[in-house]
Scaffold this motif. Structure first.
Motif, short mmCIF file in Angstrom:
data_model
loop_
_atom_site.label_atom_id
_atom_site.label_comp_id
_atom_site.label_asym_id
_atom_site.label_seq_id
_atom_site.Cartn_x
_atom_site.Cartn_y
_atom_site.Cartn_z
N ASP A 15 -27.19 -14.88 -34.10
CA ASP A 15 -26.94 -15.19 -35.54
C ASP A 15 -27.13 -16.53 -35.59
N LYS A 16 -26.54 -17.54 -34.69
CA LYS A 16 -26.62 -18.97 -34.95
C LYS A 16 -27.87 -19.51 -33.94
N HIS A 17 -28.39 -18.45 -33.25
CA HIS A 17 -29.43 -19.21 -32.24
C HIS A 17 -30.46 -18.09 -31.92
N VAL A 18 -31.83 -18.52 -32.31
CA VAL A 18 -33.06 -17.76 -31.80
C VAL A 18 -33.54 -18.59 -30.64
N CYS A 19 -33.94 -18.09 -29.47
CA CYS A 19 -34.53 -19.02 -28.39
C CYS A 19 -35.82 -19.24 -28.79
N PRO A 20 -36.31 -20.72 -28.94
CA PRO A 20 -37.66 -20.85 -29.46
C PRO A 20 -38.78 -20.51 -28.40
N TYR A 21 -38.28 -20.51 -27.01
CA TYR A 21 -39.20 -20.11 -25.89
C TYR A 21 -39.42 -18.79 -25.78
N GLY A 22 -38.37 -17.85 -26.53
CA GLY A 22 -38.67 -16.59 -26.49
C GLY A 22 -39.64 -16.17 -27.66
N LEU A 23 -39.54 -16.82 -28.62
CA LEU A 23 -40.76 -16.83 -29.64
C LEU A 23 -42.06 -17.25 -29.07
N TRP A 40 -33.99 -7.76 -27.45
CA TRP A 40 -33.04 -8.94 -27.82
C TRP A 40 -31.61 -8.82 -27.22
N LEU A 41 -31.24 -10.13 -26.88
CA LEU A 41 -29.90 -10.33 -26.23
C LEU A 41 -29.25 -10.97 -27.30
N THR A 42 -28.30 -10.08 -28.01
CA THR A 42 -27.72 -10.64 -29.18
C THR A 42 -26.32 -11.36 -28.99
N THR A 43 -25.70 -11.19 -27.73
CA THR A 43 -24.62 -11.85 -27.49
C THR A 43 -24.64 -12.75 -26.25
N ARG A 44 -23.58 -13.73 -26.02
CA ARG A 44 -23.58 -14.41 -24.82
C ARG A 44 -23.23 -13.62 -23.71
N GLU A 45 -22.16 -12.46 -24.15
CA GLU A 45 -22.13 -11.56 -22.93
C GLU A 45 -23.27 -10.74 -22.36
N ALA A 46 -24.06 -10.42 -23.34
CA ALA A 46 -25.34 -9.56 -23.04
C ALA A 46 -26.11 -10.50 -22.10
N THR A 47 -26.35 -11.60 -22.64
CA THR A 47 -27.33 -12.57 -22.06
C THR A 47 -26.69 -12.85 -20.50
#
Length: 251
Positions: A15-23, A40-47
């Protein structure tokens, strides 16, 4: 039929961060003709769980034919794209500054006189260059001063000069651009330009040192050398021109 190339991309999309390197990785894959399985990795826990599972420390991560390619830099290498070396020396910042200063000077000349190449545009080019270079230094005066102390002869003898220099350069540039208070801008430009030219010449051509230049700020990879010397000589030339050329000659 030719089977479509496919790639799996794991990247952070929160919600508050989309990785620029992912784009960037997604764009590179699509440009290379891959159908992207965008995961998508949508939470810190999932990441964190993904990193632990695959033994990696960063995302995004690209997989092609079940083989992990790696992060954005690894993907660029895999696709034959250049990868920027953060420690490589470059003249790009100086080229960008001088190119924009030249275009701004030409635009100002065209707007005021209807001609591009005039004596006024030449004066404006140097003054605008000084202003932009001062902006670069003023963004982080502390870093600039630290790098500047590495070669400037006056700053080594009187440390406050390293902190005064960016303001003096900016002041001289603005006054020269306006052709105001010549009695102040001319000696300031002569002083800082003259000392700078001697310092650069001594460090580069006498001592044969290979160090970075503080001319575009304290966090750049521009080598000290011809460009730095040119910056200082331009200030001296501008000051001498204003000292001896009558105001009417600038029209």
């Amino acid at each position: 039929m030719t089977k479509a190339k496919t790639a799996s991309l794991y990247r952070m999309v929160m919600d508050k961060h989309v990785c620029p390197y992912g784009l960037k990785s997604k764009y590179l894959l699509e440009r290379a003709g891959y159908v992207v399985d965008d995961r998508w990795l949508t939470t810190r826990e999932a990441t964190d769980a993904f990193k632990a599972e695959h033994g990696v420390q960063t995302t995004p991560q690209t997989f092609i034919d079940s083989t992990r390619i790696g992060g954005n830099d690894d993907l660029r290498r895999h696709l034959g794209k250049p990868v920027r070396d953060p420690d490589a020396v470059t003249y790009r910042p100086v080229i960008a500054i001088f190119a924009m200063a030249a275009l701004m000077a030409l635009a100002g000349s065209w707007a005021t006189t209807g001609a591009l190449l005039t004596l006024r545009s030449g004066e404006w080019f140097i003054a605008i260059s000084m202003c932009i270079l001062a902006i670069q230094k003023l963004q982080d005066v502390e870093s600039f001063a630290t790098m500047f102390l590495g070669y400037d002869l006056l700053a080594r003898r009187w440390l406050p000069y390293a902190y005064i220099y960016p303001f003096a350069e900016g002041l001289a540039g603005v006054l020269m651009l306006a052709r105001a208070l010549d009695w102040l801008s001319i000696p300031v430009a002569l002083l800082i330009g003259g000392i700078g030219a001697v310092s650069v010449f001594y460090a580069v051509y006498v001592q044969k040192r290979q160090i970075k230049c503080a001319c575009v700020g304290g966090n750049t990879r521009v080598p000290l050398g011809f460009v730095s010397l040119t910056e200082n000589l331009m200030m001296v030339a501008m000051a001498l021109w204003m000292l001896f050329a009558p105001m009417g000659a600038m029209q």
